[in-house]
Write a protein that holds these residues in place. Structure first.
Motif, mmCIF file in Angstrom:
data_model
loop_
_atom_site.group_PDB
_atom_site.id
_atom_site.type_symbol
_atom_site.label_atom_id
_atom_site.label_comp_id
_atom_site.label_asym_id
_atom_site.label_seq_id
_atom_site.Cartn_x
_atom_site.Cartn_y
_atom_site.Cartn_z
ATOM 1 N N GLU A 82 2.091 35.278 20.514
ATOM 2 C CA GLU A 82 3.191 35.477 21.469
ATOM 3 C C GLU A 82 4.420 36.043 20.758
ATOM 4 O OE1 GLU A 82 4.613 35.845 24.928
ATOM 5 O OE2 GLU A 82 2.590 34.991 24.730
ATOM 6 N N ASP A 85 6.561 40.777 17.254
ATOM 7 C CA ASP A 85 7.593 41.696 17.744
ATOM 8 C C ASP A 85 7.166 43.145 17.660
ATOM 9 O OD1 ASP A 85 9.725 39.801 18.238
ATOM 10 O OD2 ASP A 85 9.744 39.505 16.073
ATOM 11 N N ILE A 106 -4.153 46.675 21.824
ATOM 12 C CA ILE A 106 -2.905 45.889 21.868
ATOM 13 C C ILE A 106 -1.932 46.529 22.867
ATOM 14 C CG2 ILE A 106 -0.893 45.141 20.529
ATOM 15 C CD1 ILE A 106 -2.738 44.987 18.075
ATOM 16 N N LYS A 107 -1.928 47.843 22.891
ATOM 17 C CA LYS A 107 -1.031 48.578 23.797
ATOM 18 C C LYS A 107 -1.353 48.232 25.254
ATOM 19 C CE LYS A 107 0.783 53.276 23.930
ATOM 20 N NZ LYS A 107 0.519 54.628 23.437
ATOM 21 N N LEU A 109 -2.675 45.512 26.289
ATOM 22 C CA LEU A 109 -2.344 44.103 26.500
ATOM 23 C C LEU A 109 -0.843 43.899 26.641
ATOM 24 C CD1 LEU A 109 -4.420 41.735 26.272
ATOM 25 C CD2 LEU A 109 -3.517 41.336 23.972
ATOM 26 N N LYS A 110 -0.063 44.626 25.833
ATOM 27 C CA LYS A 110 1.385 44.386 25.772
ATOM 28 C C LYS A 110 2.103 45.703 25.537
ATOM 29 C CE LYS A 110 4.015 40.466 24.158
ATOM 30 N NZ LYS A 110 4.224 39.485 23.125
ATOM 31 N N GLU A 112 5.002 46.708 26.060
ATOM 32 C CA GLU A 112 6.403 46.695 25.597
ATOM 33 C C GLU A 112 6.539 46.523 24.073
ATOM 34 O OE1 GLU A 112 4.889 44.507 27.441
ATOM 35 O OE2 GLU A 112 5.409 42.458 26.880
ATOM 36 N N LEU A 113 5.464 46.185 23.401
ATOM 37 C CA LEU A 113 5.505 45.988 21.948
ATOM 38 C C LEU A 113 5.768 47.310 21.231
ATOM 39 C CD1 LEU A 113 4.898 43.181 20.807
ATOM 40 C CD2 LEU A 113 2.621 43.974 20.246
#
Ligand SMILES: O=P(O)(O)OC[C@H]1O[C@](O)(CO)[C@@H](O)[C@@H]1O
Length: 360
Positions: A82, A85, A106-107, A109-110, A112-113
């Motif tokens: 979680e 960053d 990963i992109k 999944l998230k 905004e990372l």
């Protein structure tokens, strides 16, 4: 036989001083300020070894936790924390599929990372996946057993850490200047490191040619160097080679030693050095030969003393150079003509690369 004008590992090793000097000259404009306190690095082969070589410098100078993972395992088995960053994908070629695929997953999944891609090739597939490309600035490297790209990757990571620390107010302008000057002094001594290693090889070439297994042993901050020795020796010398922390060695691997093995001890002036020396004294009785590669002056014939005034956190940038040279020389002396590439269809057959490497 080395074909005329065909670059070799030695061509690129001799360029390391210039490559690192140029990176230093271009600082700070060539480095990003990296967001957040929890960084996740994904990389494989020499690139993950470079990440480990920079990790402890970055964590020392900055208030960050740097997690390093093999992308293939991460993609299929690990959970994204979680608190992560940002993600930094490292691939010198930009063509390692496991790193690219893990970044894509990963992109999804998230979104905004923030994703950074550290690569030599701006036009590579890895560069297309990330938000920000950080160029390794090592120029062209057309020998698959990478050398200058390895040290350049470490340096870009370390300097990005330094710039971020300055930007966050964690270090003063004077402290930043002191760090830069200590890097500069050691970089200017790379030609001496090469010369010392050549003399050392001349003295030990026959003995080195007899080893049936090579092991390099280090303490904490130099783990990336030990890992890269393992990668480089395996790729080039092609006999069993391993690199690990002394404490790992003390829990299993010490059982296999015999007189056909040769050991390298990496002396980085670590506070844990006495334990490294105790292990060296013990193993001397059982292995064929022990050598020491040290930041200090040589104390005896079997010690390659680099005589560098740097701390153990920066040492990973320099102590690898003797191993790169030894890998090349021992391999060639054993009849592995490195310019004749082998298993050339492997990357595509196994889909570990997006395309065949552009090798000389
Ligand atoms: O940094 P890259 O280009 O992703 O390559 C990673 C590793 O893959 C290899 O090219 C082998 O496939 C290694 O030589 C290299 O260290």
């Amino acid at each position: 036989m080395v074909e005329e004008n065909k670059p070799t590992m030695m061509t690129y090793i001799k360029e390391e001083q210039e490559v690192l000097s140029n990176i230093l000259k271009n600082y700070p404009d060539n480095c990003p300020v990296i967001k957040g306190n929890n960084w996740l690095i994904l990389a494989t082969g020499s690139s993950i070894n470079a990440a480990y070589s920079a990790k402890y410098y970055i964590e020392k100078i900055l208030d960050v936790y740097l997690t390093i993972e093999e992308p293939f395992k991460f993609h299929y088995y690990e959970k994204l924390k979680e608190e992560t960053d940002n993600v930094i994908g490292i691939s010198q070629s930009g063509e390692s599929t496991s790193t690219i695929d893990a970044l894509k997953a990963i992109k999804k999944l998230k979104l905004e990372l923030t994703m950074y891609g550290l690569t030599s090739k701006r036009e590579s597939e890895l560069a297309q996946v990330v938000n920000e490309v950080i160029e390794i600035e090592n120029g062209i490297e057309r020998v698959g057993y990478v050398t200058k790209g390895f040290t350049a990757t470490i340096f870009k990571l370390m300097l990005s850490g330094l710039k971020t620390a300055k930007n966050k107010g964690l270090i003063s302008e004077q402290e930043e200047a002191k760090e830069l000057s200590s890097f500069e002094k050691a970089i200017n001594k790379i030609s001496d490191i090469i010369e010392k290693t050549e003399n050392f090889y001349e003295k030990w070439s026959e003995k080195l040619g007899q080893a049936e297994r090579f092991t390099s042993l280090c303490t904490g901050a130099l783990i990336g160097t030990a890992m890269e020795m393992q990668t480089k020796f395996s790729e080039t010398i092609r006999i069993p080679s391993q690199g690990m922390d002394i404490e790992v060695f003390m829990h299993g691997p010490y059982f296999e030693v015999n007189s056909k093995h040769q050991h390298f001890y990496i002396d980085s002036n670590s506070p844990m050095n006495q334990r490294l020396f105790n292990l060296r004294d013990y193993e001397k009785r059982y292995v064929g030969q022990v050598y020491t590669i040290s930041l200090n002056k040589s104390q005896n014939d079997s010690e390659l003393g680099l005589d560098l005034e740097i701390d153990e956190y920066k040492a990973g940038l320099f102590i690898i150079i003797p191993f790169q040279i030894l890998a090349h020389h021992i391999a060639e002396a054993r009849g592995n003509h490195l310019s004749q590439r082998i298993y050339t269809d492997f990357g595509l057959a196994m889909k570990s690369k997006t395309k065949p490497g552009d090798y000389a």
